[in-house]
Scaffold this motif. Sequence first.
Motif, mmCIF file in Angstrom:
data_model
loop_
_atom_site.group_PDB
_atom_site.id
_atom_site.type_symbol
_atom_site.label_atom_id
_atom_site.label_comp_id
_atom_site.label_asym_id
_atom_site.label_seq_id
_atom_site.Cartn_x
_atom_site.Cartn_y
_atom_site.Cartn_z
ATOM 1 N N LYS A 184 59.225 47.518 33.485
ATOM 2 C CA LYS A 184 59.437 46.792 34.594
ATOM 3 C C LYS A 184 60.061 47.545 35.932
ATOM 4 O O LYS A 184 60.916 48.083 35.380
ATOM 5 N N ASP A 185 59.735 46.979 37.224
ATOM 6 C CA ASP A 185 60.266 47.616 38.142
ATOM 7 C C ASP A 185 61.911 47.603 38.002
ATOM 8 O O ASP A 185 62.618 48.334 38.484
ATOM 9 N N ASN A 186 62.432 46.526 37.542
ATOM 10 C CA ASN A 186 63.950 46.324 37.346
ATOM 11 C C ASN A 186 64.508 47.103 36.192
ATOM 12 O O ASN A 186 65.743 47.205 36.195
ATOM 13 N N GLY A 187 63.792 47.850 35.654
ATOM 14 C CA GLY A 187 64.083 48.783 34.280
ATOM 15 C C GLY A 187 64.133 48.054 33.239
ATOM 16 O O GLY A 187 64.551 48.641 31.922
ATOM 17 N N TYR A 188 63.472 46.903 32.892
ATOM 18 C CA TYR A 188 63.514 46.063 31.494
ATOM 19 C C TYR A 188 62.540 46.854 30.404
ATOM 20 O O TYR A 188 61.467 47.318 31.131
ATOM 21 N N ARG A 189 62.955 46.974 29.523
ATOM 22 C CA ARG A 189 62.210 47.591 28.503
ATOM 23 C C ARG A 189 62.231 46.860 27.130
ATOM 24 O O ARG A 189 63.347 46.268 26.809
ATOM 25 N N SER A 190 61.136 46.893 26.647
ATOM 26 C CA SER A 190 60.900 46.123 25.374
ATOM 27 C C SER A 190 59.275 46.103 24.976
ATOM 28 O O SER A 190 58.351 46.228 25.906
ATOM 29 N N LEU A 191 59.118 45.737 23.501
ATOM 30 C CA LEU A 191 57.831 45.759 23.351
ATOM 31 C C LEU A 191 57.358 44.316 22.836
ATOM 32 O O LEU A 191 58.058 43.687 22.210
ATOM 33 N N HIS A 192 56.492 43.697 23.684
ATOM 34 C CA HIS A 192 56.301 42.300 23.418
ATOM 35 C C HIS A 192 54.900 42.481 22.841
ATOM 36 O O HIS A 192 53.850 43.092 22.909
ATOM 37 N N LEU A 193 54.670 41.316 21.865
ATOM 38 C CA LEU A 193 53.473 41.025 20.956
ATOM 39 C C LEU A 193 53.418 39.735 21.101
ATOM 40 O O LEU A 193 54.342 38.930 20.889
ATOM 41 N N ILE A 194 52.026 39.340 21.166
ATOM 42 C CA ILE A 194 51.960 37.719 20.850
ATOM 43 C C ILE A 194 50.901 37.970 19.713
ATOM 44 O O ILE A 194 49.891 38.609 19.586
ATOM 45 N N VAL A 195 51.313 37.176 18.510
ATOM 46 C CA VAL A 195 50.593 37.337 17.176
ATOM 47 C C VAL A 195 50.148 35.884 16.934
ATOM 48 O O VAL A 195 50.845 34.905 17.208
ATOM 49 N N ASP A 196 49.068 35.833 16.093
ATOM 50 C CA ASP A 196 48.649 34.657 15.619
ATOM 51 C C ASP A 196 49.097 34.442 13.996
ATOM 52 O O ASP A 196 48.747 35.544 13.495
ATOM 53 N N VAL A 197 49.712 33.679 13.522
ATOM 54 C CA VAL A 197 50.200 33.630 12.357
ATOM 55 C C VAL A 197 49.801 32.439 11.520
ATOM 56 O O VAL A 197 49.956 31.202 12.204
ATOM 57 N N PRO A 198 49.391 32.243 10.389
ATOM 58 C CA PRO A 198 48.996 31.064 9.679
ATOM 59 C C PRO A 198 50.265 30.509 9.045
ATOM 60 O O PRO A 198 51.159 31.157 8.498
ATOM 61 N N ILE A 199 50.384 29.100 9.132
ATOM 62 C CA ILE A 199 51.450 28.388 8.307
ATOM 63 C C ILE A 199 50.716 27.362 7.459
ATOM 64 O O ILE A 199 49.598 27.107 7.614
ATOM 65 N N PHE A 200 51.222 27.284 6.235
ATOM 66 C CA PHE A 200 50.467 26.564 5.167
ATOM 67 C C PHE A 200 51.457 25.002 5.060
ATOM 68 O O PHE A 200 52.472 25.272 4.593
ATOM 69 N N LEU A 201 51.072 24.085 5.350
ATOM 70 C CA LEU A 201 51.533 22.616 5.402
ATOM 71 C C LEU A 201 51.112 22.004 3.872
ATOM 72 O O LEU A 201 50.155 22.607 3.390
ATOM 73 N N SER A 202 51.485 21.054 3.869
ATOM 74 C CA SER A 202 51.129 20.150 2.462
ATOM 75 C C SER A 202 49.555 19.902 2.530
ATOM 76 O O SER A 202 49.197 19.434 1.391
#
Length: 225
Positions: free
Chosen positions: A134-152
């Motif tokens: 980013k312009d301010n120098g921010y560095r990081s790897l961002h992921l949006i992931v879809d993950v399943p959860i198993f409920l009762s």
Amino acid sequence: MNPLDFSRIKDEAHPEDFLSEMKPFGDLMMYYRCAMMEVETKFKVLNEQFSTQYNRNPIESIKTRLKKPASIIEKIKRKNIGFSMKAIEENMFDIAGVRVICSFQEDIYTMADLLLQQDDIILVEKKDYIAHPKDNGYRSLHLIVDVPIFLSNEKRHMKVEVQLRTIAMDFWASLEHKLRYKKHINNSEEIADKLKHVADVITEMDCEMQDIRHMIEFIDDNTES
């Protein structure tokens, strides 16, 4: 899930408290907490496997956070998302967050690749602020992931935001975040320039530390042979 009554929330003195007390919202937050635990566990397993196979841990620490009701309401209003559970799930991907702090920059990409190779993880979005800061120098790897959860009684797919950083990147981001909200700063441009400079120095340090690690590994490999 039933839509929230926006007119009632809007009239509340503290809408975040009202929202927190609603059962559909409470259920939704529980689903996000479960999804965070799923992703956190996956990274812990990968870290443990690395420790056994390569005698080192690529992950220094893992942090999780759930967006607060006040922040959710603020974003709903700002983005004009709509007050329903469905609208929140379909439009807000940063409610559940997992931050993975890695030892070295290349570990970030290794851990991200290993996570995405798992057959129950779906990549929704990827933003590489390491390759493209980013312009301010921010560095990081961002992921949006879809993950399943198993409920009762059901299986649900939830979105989780994953941020992967080195120790140095996290140090910079944490301090920058604190400084960003300081009020009445007269020399803001000068401070922004200094923060950008520090971010560049930290990146150079990350690269140097990675090079040193490669040198040590090369020596170890030659010694063993």
